[in-house]
Motif scaffolding. Structure first.
Motif, PDB file in Angstrom:
ATOM      1  N   MET A  58       0.861  -1.186   0.000  1.00 35.42           N
ATOM      2  CA  MET A  58       0.000   0.000   0.000  1.00 35.42           C
ATOM      3  C   MET A  58       0.893   1.231   0.000  1.00 35.42           C
ATOM      4  SD  MET A  58      -2.810  -1.305   2.800  1.00 35.42           S
ATOM      5  CE  MET A  58      -1.532  -1.692   3.992  1.00 35.42           C
ATOM      6  N   VAL A  59       0.657   2.154  -0.924  1.00 32.75           N
ATOM      7  CA  VAL A  59       1.469   3.359  -1.047  1.00 32.75           C
ATOM      8  C   VAL A  59       0.565   4.570  -0.897  1.00 32.75           C
ATOM      9  CG1 VAL A  59       3.013   4.664  -2.544  1.00 32.75           C
ATOM     10  CG2 VAL A  59       3.119   2.171  -2.529  1.00 32.75           C
ATOM     11  N   MET A  60       0.958   5.466  -0.011  1.00 32.28           N
ATOM     12  CA  MET A  60       0.153   6.650   0.296  1.00 32.28           C
ATOM     13  C   MET A  60       0.911   7.917  -0.102  1.00 32.28           C
ATOM     14  SD  MET A  60      -1.957   4.678   1.684  1.00 32.28           S
ATOM     15  CE  MET A  60      -2.406   3.508   2.925  1.00 32.28           C
ATOM     16  N   VAL A  61       0.179   8.906  -0.596  1.00 36.52           N
ATOM     17  CA  VAL A  61       0.750  10.216  -0.887  1.00 36.52           C
ATOM     18  C   VAL A  61      -0.067  11.247  -0.123  1.00 36.52           C
ATOM     19  CG1 VAL A  61       1.238  11.941  -2.667  1.00 36.52           C
ATOM     20  CG2 VAL A  61       1.555   9.499  -3.166  1.00 36.52           C
ATOM     21  N   ASN A  62       0.588  11.948   0.773  1.00 36.79           N
ATOM     22  CA  ASN A  62      -0.019  13.019   1.572  1.00 36.79           C
ATOM     23  C   ASN A  62      -1.191  12.554   2.434  1.00 36.79           C
ATOM     24  OD1 ASN A  62       1.858  14.820   0.506  1.00 36.79           O
ATOM     25  ND2 ASN A  62       0.510  15.442  -1.146  1.00 36.79           N
ATOM     26  N   VAL A  63      -1.216  11.289   2.808  1.00 40.44           N
ATOM     27  CA  VAL A  63      -2.214  10.750   3.737  1.00 40.44           C
ATOM     28  C   VAL A  63      -1.503   9.794   4.692  1.00 40.44           C
ATOM     29  CG1 VAL A  63      -4.190  10.982   2.168  1.00 40.44           C
ATOM     30  CG2 VAL A  63      -2.883   8.871   2.179  1.00 40.44           C
ATOM     31  N   PRO A  64      -2.089   9.532   5.863  1.00 39.61           N
ATOM     32  CA  PRO A  64      -1.447   8.609   6.815  1.00 39.61           C
ATOM     33  C   PRO A  64      -1.319   7.205   6.241  1.00 39.61           C
ATOM     34  CG  PRO A  64      -3.243   9.834   7.858  1.00 39.61           C
ATOM     35  CD  PRO A  64      -3.325  10.114   6.391  1.00 39.61           C
ATOM     36  N   THR A  65      -0.342   6.452   6.738  1.00 42.70           N
ATOM     37  CA  THR A  65      -0.145   5.077   6.289  1.00 42.70           C
ATOM     38  C   THR A  65      -0.945   4.090   7.122  1.00 42.70           C
ATOM     39  OG1 THR A  65       1.816   4.832   7.682  1.00 42.70           O
ATOM     40  CG2 THR A  65       2.166   5.515   5.386  1.00 42.70           C
ATOM     41  N   ALA A  66      -1.715   4.551   8.051  1.00 46.54           N
ATOM     42  CA  ALA A  66      -2.573   3.678   8.855  1.00 46.54           C
ATOM     43  C   ALA A  66      -4.024   4.076   8.616  1.00 46.54           C
ATOM     44  CB  ALA A  66      -2.234   3.817  10.339  1.00 46.54           C
ATOM     45  N   GLY A  67      -4.942   3.162   8.923  1.00 43.76           N
ATOM     46  CA  GLY A  67      -6.361   3.474   8.781  1.00 43.76           C
ATOM     47  C   GLY A  67      -6.854   3.439   7.351  1.00 43.76           C
ATOM     48  N   VAL A  68      -6.465   2.409   6.611  1.00 41.58           N
ATOM     49  CA  VAL A  68      -6.872   2.308   5.206  1.00 41.58           C
ATOM     50  C   VAL A  68      -8.352   1.943   5.091  1.00 41.58           C
ATOM     51  CG1 VAL A  68      -4.568   1.725   4.408  1.00 41.58           C
ATOM     52  CG2 VAL A  68      -6.108  -0.093   5.077  1.00 41.58           C
ATOM     53  N   ASP A  69      -8.923   2.162   3.920  1.00 38.82           N
ATOM     54  CA  ASP A  69     -10.333   1.874   3.671  1.00 38.82           C
ATOM     55  C   ASP A  69     -10.581   0.369   3.649  1.00 38.82           C
ATOM     56  OD1 ASP A  69     -11.078   4.572   3.362  1.00 38.82           O
ATOM     57  OD2 ASP A  69     -10.403   4.556   1.279  1.00 38.82           O
ATOM     58  N   PHE A  70     -11.734  -0.027   4.145  1.00 39.22           N
ATOM     59  CA  PHE A  70     -12.076  -1.444   4.211  1.00 39.22           C
ATOM     60  C   PHE A  70     -12.414  -2.044   2.853  1.00 39.22           C
ATOM     61  CE2 PHE A  70     -13.099   0.050   8.531  1.00 39.22           C
ATOM     62  CZ  PHE A  70     -12.192  -0.754   9.209  1.00 39.22           C
ATOM     63  N   HIS A  71     -12.740  -1.228   1.859  1.00 42.47           N
ATOM     64  CA  HIS A  71     -13.139  -1.762   0.557  1.00 42.47           C
ATOM     65  C   HIS A  71     -11.963  -1.994  -0.391  1.00 42.47           C
ATOM     66  CE1 HIS A  71     -12.913   2.560  -0.190  1.00 42.47           C
ATOM     67  NE2 HIS A  71     -12.778   2.262  -1.470  1.00 42.47           N
ATOM     68  N   VAL A  72     -10.747  -1.728   0.054  1.00 37.66           N
ATOM     69  CA  VAL A  72      -9.583  -1.961  -0.801  1.00 37.66           C
ATOM     70  C   VAL A  72      -8.740  -3.084  -0.215  1.00 37.66           C
ATOM     71  CG1 VAL A  72      -9.512   0.412  -1.651  1.00 37.66           C
ATOM     72  CG2 VAL A  72      -8.205  -0.199   0.375  1.00 37.66           C
ATOM     73  N   PRO A  73      -8.005  -3.807  -1.047  1.00 37.20           N
ATOM     74  CA  PRO A  73      -7.161  -4.889  -0.534  1.00 37.20           C
ATOM     75  C   PRO A  73      -6.130  -4.380   0.467  1.00 37.20           C
ATOM     76  CG  PRO A  73      -7.395  -5.067  -2.897  1.00 37.20           C
ATOM     77  CD  PRO A  73      -7.995  -3.742  -2.500  1.00 37.20           C
ATOM     78  N   PHE A  74      -5.888  -5.157   1.510  1.00 42.02           N
ATOM     79  CA  PHE A  74      -4.929  -4.813   2.550  1.00 42.02           C
ATOM     80  C   PHE A  74      -3.849  -5.878   2.599  1.00 42.02           C
ATOM     81  CE2 PHE A  74      -3.282  -5.333   6.832  1.00 42.02           C
ATOM     82  CZ  PHE A  74      -2.926  -4.036   7.165  1.00 42.02           C
ATOM     83  N   GLY A  75      -2.614  -5.481   2.517  1.00 41.46           N
ATOM     84  CA  GLY A  75      -1.510  -6.415   2.613  1.00 41.46           C
ATOM     85  C   GLY A  75      -0.242  -5.800   2.096  1.00 41.46           C
ATOM     86  N   GLY A  76       0.866  -6.479   2.354  1.00 39.57           N
ATOM     87  CA  GLY A  76       2.160  -5.928   1.997  1.00 39.57           C
ATOM     88  C   GLY A  76       2.891  -6.760   0.974  1.00 39.57           C
ATOM     89  N   THR A  77       4.186  -6.484   0.863  1.00 42.13           N
ATOM     90  CA  THR A  77       5.077  -7.228  -0.003  1.00 42.13           C
ATOM     91  C   THR A  77       6.246  -7.720   0.825  1.00 42.13           C
ATOM     92  OG1 THR A  77       6.354  -5.261  -0.603  1.00 42.13           O
ATOM     93  CG2 THR A  77       4.489  -5.824  -2.029  1.00 42.13           C
ATOM     94  N   LYS A  78       7.077  -8.505   0.231  1.00 37.44           N
ATOM     95  CA  LYS A  78       8.268  -9.051   0.885  1.00 37.44           C
ATOM     96  C   LYS A  78       7.864  -9.758   2.177  1.00 37.44           C
ATOM     97  CE  LYS A  78      10.221  -4.860   0.263  1.00 37.44           C
ATOM     98  NZ  LYS A  78      11.204  -3.804   0.379  1.00 37.44           N
ATOM     99  N   GLY A  79       8.518  -9.474   3.297  1.00 36.66           N
ATOM    100  CA  GLY A  79       8.233 -10.131   4.562  1.00 36.66           C
ATOM    101  C   GLY A  79       6.960  -9.659   5.235  1.00 36.66           C
ATOM    102  N   SER A  80       6.254  -8.716   4.632  1.00 40.30           N
ATOM    103  CA  SER A  80       5.015  -8.178   5.208  1.00 40.30           C
ATOM    104  C   SER A  80       3.773  -8.836   4.636  1.00 40.30           C
ATOM    105  CB  SER A  80       4.917  -6.670   4.943  1.00 40.30           C
ATOM    106  OG  SER A  80       5.922  -5.990   5.623  1.00 40.30           O
ATOM    107  N   SER A  81       3.940  -9.883   3.888  1.00 43.15           N
ATOM    108  CA  SER A  81       2.777 -10.452   3.230  1.00 43.15           C
ATOM    109  C   SER A  81       2.818 -11.967   3.291  1.00 43.15           C
ATOM    110  CB  SER A  81       2.736 -10.011   1.762  1.00 43.15           C
ATOM    111  OG  SER A  81       1.538 -10.437   1.158  1.00 43.15           O
TER     112      SER A  81
END
Length: 105
Positions: A58-81
Motif C-alpha cells: 500500500m502506497v500513500m501520498v499526503n495521507v497517513p499510512t494507517a487506517g486504510v479503507d475497508f473496501h480496498v485490498p490490505f496487505g504488503g510485499t516481501k516479509g510483510s505479506s
C-alpha cells in the motif's frame, strides 16, 4: 537501527535524513518488509515516481499510512505479506469457491 528496518507495530517513528528524493526512495525500499510506504510532497513528479517505485503493498501520498479503507485490498510485499489480500475484491475472491454444475432438464 533495528527500529527503522523492522515492522514495529506501536507508537514508533524513525526519522532518517536523506540527501535527495532518490536516496529517500532507496532508504524506504531498503528493508525486508513492505506493508505500507508514504510520502508527503507538493511535487506531482515525486508523488507519481514514489507510487510507481515504492516496494510496498500500500502506497500513500499526503495521507497517513494507517487506517486504510475497508473496501480496498490490505496487505504488503516481501516479509510483510502472506497469502491473499485481506480486504476488498481480493478477499471476496479468496473466500469464494467456484463450482460448475450441469443438470439435464
Amino acid at each position: 537501527m533495528r527500529s527503522a528496518r523492522e515492522e514495529i507495530f506501536g507508537p514508533v517513528a524513525s526519522v532518517i535524513r536523506a540527501g535527495d528524493f532518490d536516496e529517500a526512495l532507496y532508504l524506504a525500499n531498503d528493508t525486508d518488509f513492505g506493508l505500507t510506504a508514504g510520502i508527503c510532497t507538493t511535487s506531482l513528479k515525486y508523488a507519481h515516481t514514489f507510487k510507481a517505485r515504492a516496494r510496498a503493498g500500500m502506497v500513500m501520498v499526503n495521507v497517513p499510512t494507517a487506517g486504510v479503507d475497508f473496501h480496498v485490498p490490505f496487505g504488503g510485499t516481501k516479509g510483510s505479506s502472506y497469502g491473499a489480500r485481506e480486504q476488498g475484491r481480493a478477499a471476496v475472491e479468496f473466500y469464494t469457491s467456484i463450482k460448475t454444475a450441469y443438470m439435464a432438464p
